[in-house]
Design an enzyme around this catalytic site. Sequence first.
Site, PDB file in Angstrom:
ATOM      1  N   HIS A  87       0.484  -1.354  -0.158  1.00  0.00           N
ATOM      2  CA  HIS A  87       0.348   0.074  -0.369  1.00  0.00           C
ATOM      3  C   HIS A  87       1.221   0.972   0.093  1.00  0.00           C
ATOM      4  O   HIS A  87       1.916   0.618   0.543  1.00  0.00           O
ATOM      5  CB  HIS A  87      -0.826  -0.287   1.034  1.00  0.00           C
ATOM      6  CG  HIS A  87      -1.978  -1.127   1.454  1.00  0.00           C
ATOM      7  ND1 HIS A  87      -1.798  -1.904   2.463  1.00  0.00           N
ATOM      8  CD2 HIS A  87      -3.037  -1.298   0.196  1.00  0.00           C
ATOM      9  CE1 HIS A  87      -2.760  -2.853   1.840  1.00  0.00           C
ATOM     10  NE2 HIS A  87      -3.427  -2.395   1.063  1.00  0.00           N
ATOM     11  N   ASP A 112       2.234   1.874   3.065  1.00  0.00           N
ATOM     12  CA  ASP A 112       3.078   0.486   3.654  1.00  0.00           C
ATOM     13  C   ASP A 112       4.349   1.100   3.853  1.00  0.00           C
ATOM     14  O   ASP A 112       5.533   1.080   3.924  1.00  0.00           O
ATOM     15  CB  ASP A 112       3.179  -1.075   3.132  1.00  0.00           C
ATOM     16  CG  ASP A 112       1.735  -1.496   3.964  1.00  0.00           C
ATOM     17  OD1 ASP A 112       1.332  -1.076   4.734  1.00  0.00           O
ATOM     18  OD2 ASP A 112       1.336  -2.624   2.685  1.00  0.00           O
TER      19      ASP A 112
HETATM   20  C1  XUL Z   1      -8.913  -5.922   0.788  1.00  0.00           C
HETATM   21  C2  XUL Z   1      -7.946  -6.525  -0.031  1.00  0.00           C
HETATM   22  C3  XUL Z   1      -7.215  -5.840  -0.080  1.00  0.00           C
HETATM   23  C4  XUL Z   1      -6.186  -5.270  -1.144  1.00  0.00           C
HETATM   24  C5  XUL Z   1      -4.565  -4.396  -1.477  1.00  0.00           C
HETATM   25  O1  XUL Z   1     -10.321  -7.058   0.560  1.00  0.00           O
HETATM   26  O2  XUL Z   1      -8.393  -7.610  -1.133  1.00  0.00           O
HETATM   27  O3  XUL Z   1      -6.147  -6.060   0.517  1.00  0.00           O
HETATM   28  O4  XUL Z   1      -5.492  -6.445  -1.971  1.00  0.00           O
HETATM   29  O5  XUL Z   1      -5.827  -3.009  -1.451  1.00  0.00           O
END
Ligand code: XUL
Length: 343
Positions: A48, A51
């Site tokens: 992210h 992150d």
């Molecule tokens: C939510 C999900 C997230 C995304 C990354 O359900 O899968 O973790 O993969 O933002």
Amino acid sequence: MSRFKFSVGPWNVHEGEDAFGPAVRKPISFESKVKKFKEIGMDAIQFHDDDAVPAMNSLTEDQIRKEAAGVKEMLDSEGLSAEFVAPRLWMDPHTADGGFTSNSKEDREFAIWRGLRSVDIAKELGCQKIVLWLAREGTLCQESKDPVTSVKRLVEGINAILAYDPDIKVLIEPKPNEPIDRSICPTIGHVIGLSYLTSAPERVGGLIESAHVILAGLDPASEIGYALASGKLWGVHLNDQNGMKYDQDKSFGVENLRQAFNQVMVLKKHNYGSSGEYIGLDVKAMRTQKQEVCYRHIQNSLEIFKLLEKKVDTFDTAYRDVCIEKRDYEALEFYTINHLLKG
Ligand code: XUL
Ligand code: MN
């Protein structure tokens, strides 16, 4: 030896809190997670935006780039790559009503700002993929957002990211619900349709998560196949899910083994990964798991994937073809189950 490359994100090792209870495990630093991921056999890390650069809202664009460059050095020293950067558009108070589709202009601008900063971070980390999990792009109150306007706003947001950098690719990760209902992009079909509304359809594709597909009442291997046939499968989040309930992010194959086998089959058969795509995992440890075994779900998912690869390699395709020829699908089903049950 698997021919695939594997990736995981730091959020996949978490402290066990859920909507009904607090953390039950101690936090682990980002650095030690990364080291452990390498040890387990990962090739890349999924990020992210925050992150990579925590508290980024209070940093300048230069500071954000500098911090990201430091993370790249750390990845290099571990021999790991970055797979993608995903703007975390659901945690911030600015995104209570969604990001790109919020009814507030200021909040929409915030979402685009985070999207562009994610591109800056991705460039520093040496990757070209931006993943958009559209967590709150939908609504719980249908009358609150005009569905046509929402699609147009989402396209505008994606166009801003595409215009900012000509090398960047946008991967939408569809999910039908949770945390909102009535998602704008509930399935990969919606994602692919939406890609053609953007200014650069050739740079907009999808990332399919097994659990999200099951939440939509669909079959993960079929959805993967649809995206592969469209040349739009640029990432996967393999995991598992017991039925159409809340998002469980269980270890790959632990609930629906035959579906997992068929996911591996379609990915292998149709050369997923030949343009550098990763087998990404998006798995969560159960809350009951103790600290010393809090990576077990990742190790298990990887091992189960590799065991299923062997099952795909030893699947008797000549016998399958005979069954197809005779249209004896009962025989084919029995053979498949027997093959999976054999040691
Ligand atoms: C939510 C999900 C997230 C995304 C990354 O359900 O899968 O973790 O993969 O933002
Ligand atoms: Mn995911």
